[in-house]
Design an enzyme around this catalytic site. Sequence first.
Site, PDB file in Angstrom:
ATOM      1  N   LYS A 140     -19.119  25.801  17.922  1.00 44.86           N
ATOM      2  CA  LYS A 140     -18.078  26.694  17.409  1.00 44.86           C
ATOM      3  C   LYS A 140     -17.264  27.198  18.590  1.00 44.86           C
ATOM      4  CE  LYS A 140     -17.890  30.933  14.626  1.00 44.86           C
ATOM      5  NZ  LYS A 140     -18.484  31.529  13.421  1.00 44.86           N
ATOM      6  N   ASP A 153     -23.317  39.602   4.017  1.00 49.03           N
ATOM      7  CA  ASP A 153     -22.271  38.748   3.445  1.00 49.03           C
ATOM      8  C   ASP A 153     -22.874  37.434   2.948  1.00 49.03           C
ATOM      9  OD1 ASP A 153     -19.751  38.033   2.605  1.00 49.03           O
ATOM     10  OD2 ASP A 153     -19.026  37.468   4.593  1.00 49.03           O
TER      11      ASP A 153
HETATM   12  P1  ATP Z   1     -13.932  32.760   8.454  1.00 47.83           P
HETATM   13  O1  ATP Z   1     -14.091  33.160   9.885  1.00 47.83           O
HETATM   14  O2  ATP Z   1     -12.517  32.542   8.071  1.00 47.83           O
HETATM   15  O3  ATP Z   1     -14.720  33.581   7.494  1.00 47.83           O
HETATM   16  P2  ATP Z   1     -15.990  30.853   8.606  1.00 47.83           P
HETATM   17  O4  ATP Z   1     -16.906  31.999   8.752  1.00 47.83           O
HETATM   18  O5  ATP Z   1     -16.318  29.813   7.594  1.00 47.83           O
HETATM   19  O6  ATP Z   1     -14.519  31.317   8.356  1.00 47.83           O
HETATM   20  P3  ATP Z   1     -16.877  29.376  10.860  1.00 47.83           P
HETATM   21  O7  ATP Z   1     -18.230  29.958  10.790  1.00 47.83           O
HETATM   22  O8  ATP Z   1     -16.260  29.269  12.189  1.00 47.83           O
HETATM   23  O9  ATP Z   1     -15.825  30.199  10.030  1.00 47.83           O
HETATM   24  O10 ATP Z   1     -16.914  27.967  10.191  1.00 47.83           O
HETATM   25  C1  ATP Z   1     -15.774  27.183  10.027  1.00 47.83           C
HETATM   26  C2  ATP Z   1     -16.127  25.960   9.218  1.00 47.83           C
HETATM   27  O11 ATP Z   1     -17.014  25.133   9.957  1.00 47.83           O
HETATM   28  C3  ATP Z   1     -16.802  26.274   7.906  1.00 47.83           C
HETATM   29  O12 ATP Z   1     -16.132  25.583   6.884  1.00 47.83           O
HETATM   30  C4  ATP Z   1     -18.196  25.740   7.999  1.00 47.83           C
HETATM   31  O13 ATP Z   1     -18.554  25.033   6.855  1.00 47.83           O
HETATM   32  C5  ATP Z   1     -18.147  24.789   9.201  1.00 47.83           C
HETATM   33  N1  ATP Z   1     -19.350  25.044  10.001  1.00 47.83           N
HETATM   34  C6  ATP Z   1     -19.700  26.226  10.556  1.00 47.83           C
HETATM   35  N2  ATP Z   1     -20.871  26.120  11.203  1.00 47.83           N
HETATM   36  C7  ATP Z   1     -21.288  24.848  11.058  1.00 47.83           C
HETATM   37  C8  ATP Z   1     -22.455  24.118  11.491  1.00 47.83           C
HETATM   38  N3  ATP Z   1     -23.410  24.704  12.206  1.00 47.83           N
HETATM   39  N4  ATP Z   1     -22.562  22.809  11.144  1.00 47.83           N
HETATM   40  C9  ATP Z   1     -21.592  22.234  10.403  1.00 47.83           C
HETATM   41  N5  ATP Z   1     -20.478  22.860   9.969  1.00 47.83           N
HETATM   42  C10 ATP Z   1     -20.315  24.153  10.289  1.00 47.83           C
END
Ligand code: ATP
Length: 326
Positions: free
Chosen positions: A63, A158
Amino acid sequence: EEWKDRGAAVSVRRELDKSGRPVVRQVKKGVRDFSFGRILGEGSYSTVYFATDRQTLKEYAIKVLEKRHIIKEKKIKYVNIEKNTLNRLTEHPGIVRLYYTFQDETSLYYVLDLCNGGELLGVLKRTGTFDVECTRYYGAQILDAIDYMHSRGVIHRDLKPENVLLDHQMHVKITDFGTARLLPDPRTAQDTKADGGDGLDSDSRNGDDGRAASFVGTAEYVSPELLTHKNACKASDLWAFGCIIYQLLAGRPPFKAGSEYLTFQKIVNLEYEFPQGFPPLARDLVERLLVLDPARRLTIEHIKNHEFFSGQQFGRFLWRSKAPRL
Ligand code: ATP
């Protein structure tokens, strides 16, 4: 400046010393130790990439958060909460594990468990609804992960099907701890400057990000006590758990309306209905979770002993068992 990298993560470099002798040096892992692949997803403040450790070839999700954007949007606090929380929750298969953190001039990096199976919400959208067997299995994994985080003094605040990711075995990995609440860690119990440890928490987000001061989470899953008393407690996560069980079987969350305000009205009035054919044991469980008074909601132990989960394993065996066909 507050950002401290996780130190244990090292990478082995073979170099020559001054006199030309080969030496092995341990260097902290950094961006160059990974090869970045496709984008797995994007959040409001982050981009998540598929990545491989060049040395071990182990696959991760990384990330990436752009520092400028985080500072501009006043999200530094949440970025740190997420990191500190994940650093406390490293020993459970049901929680996305944070392996390394590092930074360069422009960005912060979290090296996380790869969740190839996507979000539980995506799977649910494809299937429409889950049957009782799948609901029991995924419910048990989510509950087991909540049990672990609560035992480590973390309230998620959440929980929802978007924050339940699935790995290559289609096992649950809970994510998104940016709005979590850290209670004193029951195991160390030294850092007791926070609240008394009963799990009660008066949220003091003073609208610094433009949202209502008392509201963290997502409208459909927010607990009534957060709306009426601005309090989130461990039982608030179990309210959300009740909403998720309902949603897996019904295909939609119990409280949903045209606006956040109307959704909140439904929640505080406990205004929801079960669709026809909703399994009776699940209905009984949900009714005992969607209880306005958090003190009267089922506890995790109660839930595990509820008839809906009868015969269901928890703990180690649950994570060794094969996911049912969806
Ligand atoms: P926001 O910050 O707008 O609430 P979010 O919390 O979904 O968005 P992230 O946690 O950065 O933001 O995730 C972005 C995207 O990446 C999401 O759609 C999620 O499904 C995918 N994602 C996050 N973590 C992982 C992971 N460990 N493995 C695979 N995909 C991931």
